[in-house]
Design an enzyme around this catalytic site. Structure first.
Site, PDB file in Angstrom:
ATOM      1  N   SER A 263       1.374  -7.607  -1.255  1.00 35.74           N
ATOM      2  CA  SER A 263       2.056  -8.672  -0.514  1.00 35.74           C
ATOM      3  C   SER A 263       1.227  -9.945  -0.375  1.00 35.74           C
ATOM      4  O   SER A 263       1.736 -10.968   0.069  1.00 35.74           O
ATOM      5  CB  SER A 263       2.527  -8.176   0.848  1.00 35.74           C
ATOM      6  OG  SER A 263       1.470  -8.115   1.769  1.00 35.74           O
TER       7      SER A 263
ATOM      8  N   THR B 263       0.818  -1.224   0.000  1.00 37.11           N
ATOM      9  CA  THR B 263       0.000   0.000   0.000  1.00 37.11           C
ATOM     10  C   THR B 263       0.840   1.257   0.000  1.00 37.11           C
ATOM     11  O   THR B 263       0.476   2.270  -0.598  1.00 37.11           O
ATOM     12  CB  THR B 263      -0.915   0.001   1.251  1.00 37.11           C
ATOM     13  OG1 THR B 263      -1.791  -1.098   1.137  1.00 37.11           O
ATOM     14  CG2 THR B 263      -1.734   1.267   1.359  1.00 37.11           C
TER      15      THR B 263
ATOM     16  N   GLN C  37      -4.078 -20.632  19.343  1.00 37.37           N
ATOM     17  CA  GLN C  37      -4.761 -19.642  18.480  1.00 37.37           C
ATOM     18  C   GLN C  37      -5.041 -18.348  19.237  1.00 37.37           C
ATOM     19  O   GLN C  37      -5.557 -17.389  18.660  1.00 37.37           O
ATOM     20  CB  GLN C  37      -6.015 -20.226  17.832  1.00 37.37           C
ATOM     21  CG  GLN C  37      -6.907 -21.041  18.719  1.00 37.37           C
ATOM     22  CD  GLN C  37      -8.070 -21.664  17.952  1.00 37.37           C
ATOM     23  OE1 GLN C  37      -9.132 -21.101  17.954  1.00 37.37           O
ATOM     24  NE2 GLN C  37      -7.861 -22.794  17.315  1.00 37.37           N
TER      25      GLN C  37
HETATM   26  N1  ASP Z   1      -2.761  -5.474   0.330  1.00 38.13           N
HETATM   27  C1  ASP Z   1      -1.687  -4.637   0.776  1.00 38.13           C
HETATM   28  C2  ASP Z   1      -0.419  -5.461   0.777  1.00 38.13           C
HETATM   29  O1  ASP Z   1      -0.180  -6.208   1.673  1.00 38.13           O
HETATM   30  C3  ASP Z   1      -1.977  -4.094   2.134  1.00 38.13           C
HETATM   31  C4  ASP Z   1      -0.915  -3.195   2.720  1.00 38.13           C
HETATM   32  O2  ASP Z   1       0.145  -2.973   2.174  1.00 38.13           O
HETATM   33  O3  ASP Z   1      -1.157  -2.658   3.816  1.00 38.13           O
HETATM   34  O4  ASP Z   1       0.357  -5.360  -0.132  1.00 38.13           O
END
Ligand code: ASP
Length: 349
Positions: free
Chosen positions: A67, A22, A285
């Site tokens: 990611s 992000t 958990q």
């Molecule tokens: N979907 C994004 C990622 O993990 C979420 C983030 O970066 O906060 O690449």
């Protein structure tokens, strides 16, 4: 090829490895979806980087990733970049999506043995271009931490996660919140540093630097399964999972301090799998606390059967540690022994 981002007279050299996430995403005008873009955008949005009195270079993944697409091969690529550039830089900052960041941090901690330099992994919850973004602070302070030296030695000689004013040991974190800036927590181990007016390092908690040469392990075996127990779980479902062909190790996410159902079918399935050579690691958990096999009748049986008590390992650390140990082609007995031994501060023995 590393791109030069900042030049100064200082002799501190930092390498940023941009993998995506992000932090470097932008909203698609048509669909409204967030998509990763190249590092130039980040550079434009964070001009403060140029004020640093460090030499900063950037090397970018191509393509950059959300990611959720991160795979063990990408961890190998990061480890390889660190190895190739190890002698040329004082510290490394990895920009990474937050979704699987805890897995990458755990994996890299095992893959980089005798690490004596900072590897700080960070990202953000809002893209760098947004007014209220957390990306700038996370990036700027991560660089500052990676460059900090105490008595001419790196302040943080380990793989860490920096997010929302806290620095954590990488193999102790879990993404706990998908919306708050405080995305990560390390419930079972205190922060290694806090960023306020001053950077406050908890030096006594930090890994000790040894004089041995960095050793980088690039072989990972992903033949792992994860089963999270739940009340009402059917025999049919459990059987299908535990009998999956090719799986060599299982992370069993149990209740409380390591408790599992006492139903005959459950115990029999587990027993048969163990007899067939499956390595089974019991982790809780619960977000915090530790597994204590034998505390209740419902966990005593597990210990007697040969299930390994994973102490206070996070799920991310248990999974990546198994991949790492199995990648070294160790005997089952050795894997079992090392799963209960702290290799990089990932568990409290
Ligand atoms: N979907 C994004 C990622 O993990 C979420 C983030 O970066 O906060 O690449």
């Amino acid at each position: 090829m590393a791109q030069k981002l900042n030049r100064s007279k200082s002799c501190i050299d930092i390498l940023i490895i941009y993998t995506g996430g992000t932090i470097g995403m932008i909203q698609d005008h048509k669909t409204g979806e967030l998509k990763p873009i190249n590092f130039d955008q980040i550079k434009e949005e964070v001009p403060e980087i140029r004020k640093f009195d460090y030499n900063i270079d950037v090397v970018s993944f191509n393509p950059v990733l959300d990611s959720s697409d991160m795979q063990p091969d990408h961890w190998v690529k990061m480890a390889d970049l660190i190895q190739k550039n190890y002698n040329n830089y004082h510290g490394f900052v990895i920009l990474h999506g937050s979704d699987t960041l805890a897995y990458t941090a755990s994996a890299l901690s095992f893959m980089l043995e005798n690490l004596a330099k900072p590897v700080i992994i960070t990202g953000s919850q809002l893209p760098v271009g947004e007014i209220r973004t957390d990306a700038k602070e996370n990036l700027i302070t991560s660089i500052e931490i990676a460059a900090t030296r105490i008595n001419n030695k790196p302040a943080v000689p380990e793989v860490c996660v920096y997010f929302d004013y806290l620095l954590f040991r990488g193999n102790r974190v879990t993404k706990m919140n998908s919306s708050k800036f405080e995305a990560f927590q390390s419930v079972n181990f205190p922060p290694l540093a806090e960023a306020g007016v001053h950077l406050k390092f908890n030096t006594h908690l930090m890994a000790k630097i040894n004089s041995k040469k960095l050793k980088v392990y690039k072989s990972l075996d992903p033949a792992i399964g994860v089963i999270r127990l739940f009340p009402g779980m059917t025999h049919q479902w459990f059987k299908a999972q535990i009998r999956t062909k090719g799986i060599k190790a299982l992370v069993l996410e149990t209740f409380g301090s390591g408790n599992a159902p006492s139903a005959g079918w459950f115990i029999d399935e587990l027993q048969n799998a163990l007899k067939a050579g499956l390595v089974v690691v019991n982790i809780t958990q619960c977000p915090g606390g530790t597994v204590e096999q034998g505390r209740y009748t419902t966990s005593s049986k597990l210990a007697k059967m040969g299930v390994i008590g994973g102490a206070d390992l996070t799920s991310e650390a248990a999974i990546t540690k198994l991949m790492f140990l199995m990648g070294q082609k160790m005997k089952v007995a050795e894997i079992k022994k090392l799963m209960t031994t702290s290799l990089r501060g990932e568990l409290t023995p």
